[in-house]
Design a protein around this motif. Structure first.
Motif: not given
Length: 177
Positions: A93, A98-100, A103, A137-138, A141
């Motif tokens: 983090w 981070e989100e991409e 994924k 959030v994790a 995703i």
């Protein structure tokens, strides 16, 4: 610790299970290990997997040597119930994008499972431990990526177990599924 099954959902004739407990106790063909880039399994779930599965997992990881963030590599499962351990590196983090990257880590793990022609895989809440990714959030995703993969890409894969030892994390998995 006994595995507690919380929820089950069918997605494109495949099953997703939410469960709480020790991921190494699941009867699956592969389990996902949230690893670091150097594949040194010294802490958290990674260390637990090596303790339960034996030093062969670390030895095979040492031979591989490195895995980029968002990618995955495979070792045998050693003494685990699972035949394979799919090691994926999720993002820390605060490192950016981070989100991409998360994924990509989940998708890479599922793709490795397809390469191995497995029917079942267990996935924990990647990056939510010492890497500090917010659990809410994790888990969203992870659930969304699993759903998308099962709907559009899975061929051999028939069962995905989203499993964590932490009750709050399991609740997030349940809510998003």
């Amino acid at each position: 610790m006994e595995i507690k099954y919380i929820k089950e959902k069918t997605i494109s004739d495949k099953k997703v299970y939410i469960c709480q407990g020790d991921i190494t106790e699941l009867n699956v063909e592969a389990l996902v290990n949230p690893a670091n880039e150097r594949l040194k399994h010294m802490g958290g779930l990674a260390a637990h997997i090596v303790r339960k599965g034996g030093k062969i997992i670390q030895e095979e990881s040492d031979k591989i040597g490195y895995c980029k963030v968002g990618e995955a590599v495979v070792t045998t499962g050693g003494n685990l119930k699972a035949k394979y351990v799919i090691h994926t590196v999720g993002p820390r983090w605060g490192e950016g994008n981070e989100e991409e990257k998360l994924k990509s880590a989940v998708r890479s793990s599922l793709s490795k499972g397809e390469d191995l022609k497995i029917k079942s895989i267990a996935i924990p809440a990647i990056s939510t431990g010492i890497f500090g990714f917010p659990k809410d959030v994790a888990t969203k995703i992870i659930v969304d990526t699993v759903k998308n993969f099962l709907e559009n890409e899975a061929k051999s894969l028939k069962e995905v177990f989203l499993c964590d030892i932490d009750e709050k994390t399991v609740q997030y998995f349940e809510n998003y599924l």
